[in-house]
Design an enzyme around this catalytic site. Structure first.
Site, PDB file in Angstrom:
ATOM      1  N   CYS A   1       0.820  -1.207   0.000  1.00  0.00           N
ATOM      2  CA  CYS A   1       0.000   0.000   0.000  1.00  0.00           C
ATOM      3  C   CYS A   1       0.862   1.269   0.000  1.00  0.00           C
ATOM      4  O   CYS A   1       1.449   1.607  -1.010  1.00  0.00           O
ATOM      5  CB  CYS A   1      -0.992  -0.026   1.168  1.00  0.00           C
ATOM      6  SG  CYS A   1      -2.408   1.077   0.942  1.00  0.00           S
TER       7      CYS A   1
ATOM      8  N   HIS B   1      -3.778  -5.448   0.770  1.00  0.00           N
ATOM      9  CA  HIS B   1      -3.233  -5.731   2.101  1.00  0.00           C
ATOM     10  C   HIS B   1      -3.164  -7.236   2.363  1.00  0.00           C
ATOM     11  O   HIS B   1      -4.018  -7.802   3.056  1.00  0.00           O
ATOM     12  CB  HIS B   1      -4.081  -5.040   3.173  1.00  0.00           C
ATOM     13  CG  HIS B   1      -3.879  -3.566   3.231  1.00  0.00           C
ATOM     14  ND1 HIS B   1      -2.967  -2.968   4.068  1.00  0.00           N
ATOM     15  CD2 HIS B   1      -4.443  -2.563   2.516  1.00  0.00           C
ATOM     16  CE1 HIS B   1      -2.990  -1.664   3.892  1.00  0.00           C
ATOM     17  NE2 HIS B   1      -3.878  -1.392   2.952  1.00  0.00           N
TER      18      HIS B   1
ATOM     19  N   GLU C   1      -1.259  -8.712   4.310  1.00  0.00           N
ATOM     20  CA  GLU C   1      -0.929  -8.995   5.722  1.00  0.00           C
ATOM     21  C   GLU C   1      -2.163  -9.281   6.557  1.00  0.00           C
ATOM     22  O   GLU C   1      -2.060  -9.895   7.631  1.00  0.00           O
ATOM     23  CB  GLU C   1      -0.156  -7.810   6.317  1.00  0.00           C
ATOM     24  CG  GLU C   1      -0.997  -6.649   6.835  1.00  0.00           C
ATOM     25  CD  GLU C   1      -1.632  -5.770   5.766  1.00  0.00           C
ATOM     26  OE1 GLU C   1      -2.460  -4.899   6.128  1.00  0.00           O
ATOM     27  OE2 GLU C   1      -1.301  -5.937   4.588  1.00  0.00           O
TER      28      GLU C   1
END
Length: 258
Positions: free
Chosen positions: A121, A228, A230
């Protein structure tokens, strides 16, 4: 089972994570979100080195001497548009100029050293700006593009839900890793415009927005994504593959230092 190193345990790669600014009750903090750290440790098999950005970039080289990879995370702040020659079109959005001034030279020096780089990002946008690229400051206002922002009133699990497809470039290593199309979350108001020197698209969203980039002319692992991975990474097979690939690249780098 103990996680302590023994004489028979290989040294884990060390990966730099630059921290960001947050103000709380009149005090300035340097922070790193838990969700970014966990997959680096559990899936990549690396040791995080959290670097504060509030003291300037003078010690960047010393940090790089200690690490085997660079992991640039997302954040709630935008990059200062002056760094890519534009006026600020989102003055209501927070900035973190200390992180900008730390990460941009960090990126350029990490590339020179041949260190593996993984960015998410804001981190992806930092790489683009560091290499002379520009940013769409308001993707949602541009004709032909979707609104890639989350609804801040939604629960967090809804904000991070998979909402659109991303297609890796045909024949690319990312396509070989994750397949022809993956579903991803979307929590960004900005995106890449002109690409920086040496960067090439690696994946696109359904509306044509660049969702992943790499530097194919470099020998080291380079990957930056706009989504994202993660978020609940261990539960997402595509995220697992990405973090494992980065971890393997960092282990190869660490082996050169042994």
């Amino acid at each position: 089972m103990s996680n302590k190193n023994t004489g028979n345990t290989p040294r884990k790669p060390v990966v730099l994570m630059s921290m960001g600014h947050q103000e709380r009750k009149g005090h300035d903090y340097q922070v790193m979100t838990h969700k970014y750290i966990v997959p680096l440790v559990e899936l990549s098999g690396c040791v995080p080195l959290l670097a504060p950005t509030c003291c300037g970039p003078d010690d960047v080289d010393q940090y790089l001497d200690m690490v085997d990879g660079i992991y640039l995370t997302g954040a709630g702040s935008n990059i200062d548009p002056a760094l890519y020659g534009q006026e600020n079109l989102t003055p209501d959005k927070g900035q973190d100029k200390n992180r900008d001034l730390f990460d941009l030279p960090l990126i350029r020096k990490a590339i020179e050293r041949g260190l593996p780089i993984f960015a998410i990002c804001r981190g992806m946008q930092e790489i683009n700006v560091a290499l002379g690229g520009t940013i769409h400051q308001k993707v949602y206002s541009l004709d032909g593009y979707n609104d890639h922002r989350e609804d801040s009133d939604d629960p967090v699990d809804v904000q991070y839900a998979q909402v659109h497809g991303v297609r890796p470039v045909d024949g690319s290593w990312l396509q070989k890793l994750v397949g022809d199309e993956i579903q991803v979350n979307s929590l960004h108001g900005q995106g890449l415009d002109k690409l920086g020197e040496g960067l090439e698209p690696l994946a696109y969203a359904e509306d044509g927005l660049i969702e992943a980039i790499h530097m194919p002319a470099l020998p080291q692992f380079t990957l930056a994504v706009q989504w994202h991975p993660e978020w609940q990474a261990a539960q997402n097979p595509d995220s697992v593959k990405i973090f494992q690939a980065f971890g393997e690249a960092c282990r190869e780098q660490a082996a050169k230092r042994a």
